[in-house]
Design an enzyme around this catalytic site. Structure first.
Site, mmCIF file in Angstrom:
data_model
loop_
_atom_site.group_PDB
_atom_site.id
_atom_site.type_symbol
_atom_site.label_atom_id
_atom_site.label_comp_id
_atom_site.label_asym_id
_atom_site.label_seq_id
_atom_site.Cartn_x
_atom_site.Cartn_y
_atom_site.Cartn_z
ATOM 1 N N GLN A 161 0.800 -1.219 0.000
ATOM 2 C CA GLN A 161 0.000 0.000 0.000
ATOM 3 C C GLN A 161 0.834 1.271 0.000
ATOM 4 O OE1 GLN A 161 -2.479 -1.826 3.340
ATOM 5 N NE2 GLN A 161 -3.906 -0.389 2.407
ATOM 6 N N GLU A 166 -3.911 -9.406 10.070
ATOM 7 C CA GLU A 166 -5.324 -9.668 9.790
ATOM 8 C C GLU A 166 -5.594 -10.911 8.941
ATOM 9 O OE1 GLU A 166 -7.392 -6.267 8.287
ATOM 10 O OE2 GLU A 166 -6.836 -4.991 9.956
ATOM 11 N N GLU A 177 -3.572 -0.744 14.418
ATOM 12 C CA GLU A 177 -4.244 0.081 13.405
ATOM 13 C C GLU A 177 -5.522 0.638 13.989
ATOM 14 O OE1 GLU A 177 -5.099 -1.409 9.418
ATOM 15 O OE2 GLU A 177 -3.208 -2.523 9.433
ATOM 16 N N LYS A 197 -9.777 7.192 -0.626
ATOM 17 C CA LYS A 197 -10.029 6.983 0.802
ATOM 18 C C LYS A 197 -8.712 7.204 1.529
ATOM 19 C CE LYS A 197 -12.340 3.745 3.916
ATOM 20 N NZ LYS A 197 -12.736 2.355 4.177
ATOM 21 N N TYR A 218 -6.263 8.194 4.833
ATOM 22 C CA TYR A 218 -6.175 7.944 6.268
ATOM 23 C C TYR A 218 -5.005 8.673 6.932
ATOM 24 C CZ TYR A 218 -9.275 3.754 6.316
ATOM 25 O OH TYR A 218 -10.337 2.871 6.264
HETATM 26 C C1 BGP Z 1 -6.951 -2.903 7.439
HETATM 27 C C2 BGP Z 1 -5.689 -3.275 6.705
HETATM 28 C C3 BGP Z 1 -4.945 -2.126 6.118
HETATM 29 C C4 BGP Z 1 -5.826 -0.994 5.600
HETATM 30 C C5 BGP Z 1 -6.987 -0.699 6.518
HETATM 31 C C6 BGP Z 1 -7.997 0.266 5.941
HETATM 32 O O1 BGP Z 1 -7.826 -3.961 7.379
HETATM 33 O O2 BGP Z 1 -4.780 -3.944 7.542
HETATM 34 O O3 BGP Z 1 -4.096 -2.661 5.169
HETATM 35 O O4 BGP Z 1 -6.178 -1.202 4.310
HETATM 36 O O5 BGP Z 1 -7.665 -1.868 6.890
HETATM 37 O O6 BGP Z 1 -8.818 -0.406 5.047
HETATM 38 P P1 BGP Z 1 -9.418 0.256 3.749
HETATM 39 O O7 BGP Z 1 -8.241 0.756 2.983
HETATM 40 O O8 BGP Z 1 -10.162 -0.815 3.061
HETATM 41 O O9 BGP Z 1 -10.294 1.349 4.224
#
Ligand code: BGP
Length: 467
Positions: free
Chosen positions: A18, A160, A375, A435, A437
């Site tokens: 990512q 995960e 996370e 999206k 973060y």
């Molecule tokens: C978690 C993962 C990350 C990241 C995050 C946000 O499940 O470990 O890798 O992707 O989610 O998810 P998303 O990008 O689908 O919003």
């Protein structure tokens, strides 16, 4: 007022696929995502945040903004392009340089060995449904321990397992895009847990000075209607699939009776079963006593209503609020019409769920040693105006979740740090590039970084530790 401990880690999280980009250079082997994303045609893992070339910039920024921990992951296919066999020295060198740079900046690297990115050669042979992948994973882990073991203090086997297995075989949002194949989902979860257990035992046998753990996504399931027996049962069943099964295998080494009967019942809905070998039980049991820490990823909680209609899934992969549907015949349906705020991607913002989960882990699995929140964060459509990004909703989200963490610490739960997903904006598996973060905004065209309002807030928090 909540005060976080002095030795608390204020971290940022990334993952190789990512963040790095550079998916096809310096000898990196392919992963299934390369093929899948090209077929889907919506977005690709390039350029991501070009972390492969720009990590010195991100680490410099991190240091400036009070970040003292970073989650990185090693891309298995940069080390072993085919998953086993021939080693790619350029990939090996890259992670040496990255880890060294983290230390130079005073930022502790927490290194994950698998973050959704099995090499394509192994993926095509069945990924973790093929037991040979377990052995290849352990060999890859052993290689990393030998190579980087003197400078990495925190190792994570898997990120995960649920998301991998459910994404691939239940939800159809990861390659190979299958839905409601619960036998494959459970088998994949079990096999990945066996790979985790073998890796932990291998690590401990080496007497390295570091620590090892696993990261699970752990999000509470609540009954939609607390008075409804059916809703309660639906929430419990969904909770076993999502949380209890993996926690049991992690900390007990075997599924409890509730877990076993629930999983069997879910599989029997389709006359499915899964295979557990005698040796699996031994290794899981052995590893259950050896985990140094648990990583908890938490974004939302889920309210479940009993459901007996046809299976139905609609993914909200665009941030079009109100478009998510998840309904599993004979189990439950996810509801969104409670008085709880949610993100544009329909993720319920519910910090109490994090508190409840942390208390529950400490009560149900008293042999856990310590927890890191590995996370947590808020996907948001950040607006870039005059080189400034006002992401107040993200600040509110983080503050409230950290307060929940602080309250759990006050109740005696051992929690040693918090990693915001994500350090800078990165590529999102199912949502691409809209999206966001990060604490640092990434202009994906120019790859320039810009600290968001949340980055300034996080810096102050890391200095004062008061919420
Ligand atoms: C978690 C993962 C990350 C990241 C995050 C946000 O499940 O470990 O890798 O992707 O989610 O998810 P998303 O990008 O689908 O919003």
């Amino acid at each position: 007022m909540t005060r976080l401990p002095d030795d608390f880690i204020f971290g940022g999280a990334t993952a190789a696929y990512q963040a790095e980009g550079a998916t096809d250079i310096d000898g990196k082997g392919r992963v299934a995502w390369d093929t899948y994303l090209a077929q889907e045609g919506r977005f690709s893992g390039n350029p991501a945040s070009d972390f492969y070339h720009r990590y010195p910039i991100d680490l410099e920024l991190s240091q400036k903004f009070g970040i003292n921990g970073i989650r990185i992951s090693i891309a298995w296919s940069r080390i072993f392009p085919e998953g086993f066999g021939k080693v790619n020295q350029k990939g090996v060198n890259f992670y040496h340089d990255l880890i060294d740079e983290c230390h130079r900046r005073g930022i502790e690297p927490f290194v994950t060995l698998h973050h959704f990115d099995t090499p394509e050669v192994l993926f095509d042979k069945g990924d973790f449904l093929n037991r040979e992948t377990i052995e290849h994973f352990v060999n890859y882990a052993r290689f990393c321990f030998d190579e980087y073991g003197d400078k990495v203090r925190y190792w994570i086997t898997f990120n995960e397992i649920l998301s991998v297995s459910a994404g691939q075989y239940l939800l159809g949002k990861f390659p190979p895009k299958e839905q409601f194949q619960t036998d494959k989902m459970i088998q994949s979860m079990h096999n990945m847990m066996v790979a985790h257990a073998k890796t932990v035992v291998e690590f401990k046998n080496k007497n390295l000075k570091g620590e090892i753990g696993i990261i699970h996504i752990l999000e509470q399931r609540y009954a939609y209607d607390e008075q409804s027996v059916l809703d309660k049962k639906a929430a419990q069943t969904d909770d076993v699939i999502a949380n209890r099964f993996l926690l049991d295998l992690t900390f007990l080494g075997y599924p409890t009776e509730l877990t076993e009967t629930t999983i069997d019942a879910v599989l029997q809905l389709n006359n499915f079963s899964y295979t557990v070998l005698e040796d699996d039980r031994d290794i899981l049991k052995k590893a259950a006593a050896l985990n140094d820490f648990l990583g908890v990823n938490y974004y939302q909680s889920t309210f479940v209503k009993y459901y007996d209609g046809e299976n139905l899934i609609q993914l909200n992969g665009t941030g079009d609020k109100g478009t998510s549907i998840y309904a599993f015949k004979g189990i439950g349906e996810y509801k969104f019409d409670m008085d709880i705020p949610r993100t544009d991607w329909d993720w319920l913002i519910y910090p109490k769920g994090l508190y409840d989960m942390l208390i529950r882990i400490s009560e149900d699995y008293p042999n856990y040693r310590k927890i890191y929140i590995t996370e947590n964060g808020m996907g948001y459509k950040d607006i870039f105006e005059n080189e400034e990004i006002d992401d107040q909703p993200r600040i509110d989200y983080i503050r409230e979740h950290l307060k929940a963490v602080g309250e759990a610490i006050e109740k005696g739960v051992v929690i040693k740090g918090y990693f915001l997903w994500s350090l800078m904006d990165v590529f999102s598996w199912a949502n691409g590039y809209n999206k966001r973060y990060g604490l640092f905004y990434v202009d994906f065209e120019t790859q320039q970084r810009y600290p968001k309002k949340s980055a300034y807030w996080f810096k102050k928090l890391s200095e004062q530790k008061i919420l």
